[in-house]
Design a protein around this motif. Structure first.
Motif, mmCIF file in Angstrom:
data_model
loop_
_atom_site.group_PDB
_atom_site.id
_atom_site.type_symbol
_atom_site.label_atom_id
_atom_site.label_comp_id
_atom_site.label_asym_id
_atom_site.label_seq_id
_atom_site.Cartn_x
_atom_site.Cartn_y
_atom_site.Cartn_z
ATOM 1 N N LEU A 350 39.881 72.877 69.536
ATOM 2 C CA LEU A 350 41.323 73.173 70.463
ATOM 3 C C LEU A 350 42.056 73.998 69.629
ATOM 4 N N HIS A 351 42.833 74.650 70.464
ATOM 5 C CA HIS A 351 43.953 75.525 69.824
ATOM 6 C C HIS A 351 45.112 75.566 70.711
ATOM 7 N N ALA A 352 46.370 75.399 70.276
ATOM 8 C CA ALA A 352 47.459 74.993 70.966
ATOM 9 C C ALA A 352 47.968 75.741 72.299
ATOM 10 N N PRO A 353 47.422 76.974 72.530
ATOM 11 C CA PRO A 353 47.568 77.393 73.784
ATOM 12 C C PRO A 353 47.019 76.708 75.135
ATOM 13 N N GLN A 354 45.629 76.349 74.709
ATOM 14 C CA GLN A 354 44.990 75.477 75.476
ATOM 15 C C GLN A 354 45.665 74.110 75.921
ATOM 16 N N VAL A 355 46.278 73.562 74.979
ATOM 17 C CA VAL A 355 47.142 72.470 75.146
ATOM 18 C C VAL A 355 48.325 72.682 76.209
ATOM 19 N N MET A 356 49.075 73.887 75.830
ATOM 20 C CA MET A 356 50.004 74.145 76.664
ATOM 21 C C MET A 356 49.482 74.285 78.318
ATOM 22 N N TYR A 357 48.214 74.862 78.440
ATOM 23 C CA TYR A 357 48.032 74.993 79.669
ATOM 24 C C TYR A 357 47.877 73.681 80.459
ATOM 25 N N MET A 447 55.015 61.917 74.576
ATOM 26 C CA MET A 447 55.263 62.866 73.483
ATOM 27 C C MET A 447 53.911 63.528 73.122
ATOM 28 N N VAL A 448 53.773 64.962 72.896
ATOM 29 C CA VAL A 448 52.457 65.412 72.805
ATOM 30 C C VAL A 448 52.618 66.091 71.453
ATOM 31 N N ILE A 449 51.724 65.651 70.664
ATOM 32 C CA ILE A 449 51.694 66.031 69.137
ATOM 33 C C ILE A 449 50.700 67.196 68.917
ATOM 34 N N LEU A 450 51.017 68.193 68.311
ATOM 35 C CA LEU A 450 50.045 69.328 68.106
ATOM 36 C C LEU A 450 49.662 68.987 66.636
ATOM 37 N N LYS A 511 54.497 54.078 80.823
ATOM 38 C CA LYS A 511 55.176 53.655 79.600
ATOM 39 C C LYS A 511 55.199 54.955 78.496
ATOM 40 N N PRO A 512 56.011 54.841 77.460
ATOM 41 C CA PRO A 512 56.160 55.716 76.473
ATOM 42 C C PRO A 512 54.747 55.771 75.837
ATOM 43 N N VAL A 513 54.366 57.206 75.761
ATOM 44 C CA VAL A 513 53.194 57.336 75.216
ATOM 45 C C VAL A 513 53.321 58.669 74.177
ATOM 46 N N ILE A 514 52.251 58.581 73.183
ATOM 47 C CA ILE A 514 51.891 59.563 72.306
ATOM 48 C C ILE A 514 50.651 59.914 72.727
ATOM 49 N N ILE A 515 50.616 61.539 72.872
ATOM 50 C CA ILE A 515 49.340 62.054 73.136
ATOM 51 C C ILE A 515 48.954 63.031 71.666
ATOM 52 N N ASP A 516 48.106 62.375 71.149
ATOM 53 C CA ASP A 516 47.698 62.960 69.657
ATOM 54 C C ASP A 516 46.622 64.323 69.842
ATOM 55 N N VAL A 517 46.926 65.461 69.926
ATOM 56 C CA VAL A 517 45.795 66.375 69.931
ATOM 57 C C VAL A 517 45.470 67.083 68.732
ATOM 58 N N VAL A 518 43.975 66.926 68.266
ATOM 59 C CA VAL A 518 43.650 67.584 67.173
ATOM 60 C C VAL A 518 43.571 69.019 67.483
ATOM 61 N N ILE A 519 44.181 70.017 66.737
ATOM 62 C CA ILE A 519 44.016 71.215 67.113
ATOM 63 C C ILE A 519 43.589 72.134 65.591
ATOM 64 N N GLU A 520 43.001 73.183 65.762
ATOM 65 C CA GLU A 520 42.721 74.219 64.647
ATOM 66 C C GLU A 520 43.919 74.809 64.430
ATOM 67 N N ASP A 521 43.987 75.218 63.134
ATOM 68 C CA ASP A 521 45.085 76.070 62.414
ATOM 69 C C ASP A 521 44.923 77.353 63.257
#
Length: 564
Positions: A350-357, A447-450, A511-521
């Motif tokens: 995954l890359h950050a632009p995919q997460v934004m979409y 909270m979305v974490i890249l 509820k309060p949520v953290i979405i931890d998305v592992v992305i490629e640099d």
């Protein structure tokens, strides 16, 4: 004092109880139905949240801390408020009155420490001073759009007032400012003579989006938005060329270089290298001291953007057609298509632009987006298209760790709105302890974490300078498990196949949520790469190859493509 804050319209305060403010804390406890005390886990979070609340609403943000270490922790958030001109009040405890100046336990020279950050900085020496000092502190914060610090030894909080005699009144009267007619006429002449006018709009247009669009349509000029103005007009609006500068778009960069009239509206855009040379400029600002401060202008219009833009639109004959605008509208459409192609890729990793979409697909009308600082700023500015959402970020100070406090403040300001925080793992981990604050007060932020296990922006900056990377790796962290440990919900996403279903599930939670998305640099390459950056980045690629044998071809290919 608690009642006085209520009279000023303050309904919540961010802070941490402690010995030098416990008397005031007890008064707040007695009035907790009228003024809520949000116990944060670190005073920096409280100050950043107060600043974010003020930026979002225009109302006073209030934070409270003890003397000594608590006061020191406030500084980063207060400087953020100062830099972005947000009205914030910090009430700071001090050691007992008879101990001031004796190097008592936890005593520091608070007046000296706050001197640079504050527009008002006073210590009360008697309880009789407190009402007037508090009134003046709040007025100064509103008037100067800055930080007021009121320092109070705790023993004064405990003393009761015996007199109603006051020097001040508890009201703020906002002035109205409007340009002189001769200046409006001069602006009309400049606008009528221009062939390629362009508008650079800042956060001072947040309340004037309709007037901004109408003005642009009247003179047929494209609009570029500063980062702090993201969301003022829809990102897909036909007159919008996106953001400017290192985080901006290629059309905005090129259009700015070709303009013959720069119209600065409600902005103090600081990056001179991204502004044109030897071009006439008009600037609109409600603070006359800002006119011509960062760019040599031909004409300054001292006035509020809403009324001034409306007046100019009435004064100027509408332009029927402008080739300059149409050319860059076409270029911007091409840019948007390229971004959409990048955002909609279905590959791994995954890359950050995919997460934004994916965030876009789950983002509601009226939502508030709280962005952090780092590579994530680039992804948000360039790839997250806002239509009718609010956007908040640490602008001029650009402090990492602002995303979570901003989300907490946004949910307090707009309890019925969807609030989304977006941060990198570096920024989030600077203040992630206060996710438990969101849990404690049942604030359903998302909270979305890249998560690339790096300080990505610094890594790229080192590469852009031609240096090898050093001390930018952070190590791996599972933020989803952390969320669960705090009592919230956590979702960890590691592949494209998981991205859609898990993101949707997370956004359905109340509820309060953290979405931890592992992305490629991925390097946050600028919209327009200058020659020096390209040369230095090439030096890094060569040095990296000889040092490690690795050749970062994907980033290099993108750099060369954009350079062409």
């Amino acid at each position: 004092m608690a009642q006085q804050l209520i009279n000023w319209g303050v309904d919540h305060i961010y802070g941490m109880p402690g010995d030098s403010i416990n008397e005031l804390i007890d008064d707040l406890r007695k009035r907790k139905e009228e003024i809520e005390f949000l116990q944060i886990r670190h005073e920096e979070t409280g100050a950043l949240a107060a600043a974010a609340y003020a930026k979002l609403t225009g109302k006073l943000g209030v934070t409270l801390s003890i003397a000594g270490p608590g006061a020191v922790h406030l500084m980063n958030g207060l400087y953020d408020a100062k830099a972005d001109r947000a009205p914030v009040l910090a009430i700071v405890g001090q050691v007992q009155s008879e101990e001031v100046g004796t190097d008592a336990f936890q005593e520091i020279n608070l007046e000296r420490m706050f001197d640079d950050v504050a527009v008002f900085n006073r210590r009360a020496e008697t309880e009789a001073q407190l009402p007037d000092l508090l009134d003046q502190a709040i007025k100064e914060a509103y008037t100067n759009k800055g930080v007021s610090v009121l320092i109070v030894p705790d023993d004064l909080f405990a003393k009761k007032q015996t007199s109603d005699v006051r020097l001040t009144s508890g009201e703020y009267y906002k002035p109205e400012i409007f340009p002189r007619q001769e200046h409006l006429n001069e602006a009309r002449q400049l606008l009528e003579n221009a062939e390629r006018p362009i508008i650079l709009a800042g956060k001072g247009t947040k309340h004037a989006s309709n007037e901004l669009i109408h003005f642009a349509e009247t003179i047929k000029a494209p609009i570029i938005l500063s980062l702090l103005a993201k969301g003022v007009i829809p990102d897909n609006h036909p007159y919008c060329l996106g953001q400017h500068g290192q985080i901006g778009t290629k059309p905005s960069y090129n259009a700015m270089k070709e303009t013959d009239l720069l119209i600065l509206v409600g902005t103090q855009f600081p990056y001179r290298d991204f502004l044109p040379e030897d071009v006439k400029a008009i600037q609109i600002d409600n603070n006359p001291g800002n006119l011509g401060k960062y760019y040599p202008i031909e004409l300054g219009l001292a006035g509020d953007s809403k009324e001034t833009l409306a007046a100019l639109s009435e004064l100027i004959p509408p332009v029927e057609k402008r080739n300059y605008l149409e050319y860059y509208q076409e270029k911007m459409n091409d840019w948007r298509i390229a971004l959409q192609e990048e955002k909609r890729q279905e590959d791994n990793p995954l890359h950050a632009p995919q997460v934004m979409y994916e965030i876009e697909k789950n983002m509601q009308p009226g939502a508030v987006i709280s962005g952090d600082v780092g590579n994530v700023t680039v992804w948000l500015a360039r790839f997250l298209h806002l239509v009718n959402q609010k956007f908040i970020i640490s602008g001029w100070l650009a402090t990492m760790g602002s995303g979570l406090p901003g989300a907490i403040a946004a949910q307090k300001a707009y309890p019925d709105k969807q609030v989304i925080g977006v941060a990198g793992d570096g920024g989030f981990s600077m203040g992630m302890h206060d996710f438990v604050t969101a849990v404690k007060y049942d604030l359903p932020i998302k909270m979305v974490i890249l998560n690339n296990s790096k300080i990505g922006m610094i890594k790229y900056e080192q590469e852009q300078m031609g240096h090898l990377n050093y001390a930018t790796n952070l190590g791996e962290m599972n933020f989803a498990k952390f969320a669960e440990a705090c009592g919230g919900e956590g979702y960890r996403i590691q592949s494209y196949e998981e991205l859609g279903p898990k993101m949707k599930q997370a956004f359905l939670s109340n509820k309060p949520v953290i979405i931890d998305v592992v992305i490629e640099d991925q390097a946050p390459l600028p919209g327009k790469i200058d020659y020096r950056s390209a040369v230095n980045f090439s030096k890094y690629i060569v040095a990296e190859f000889f040092d490690t044998g690795n050749l970062d071809l994907p980033d290099m290919k993108k750099a060369l493509k954009r350079l062409r």
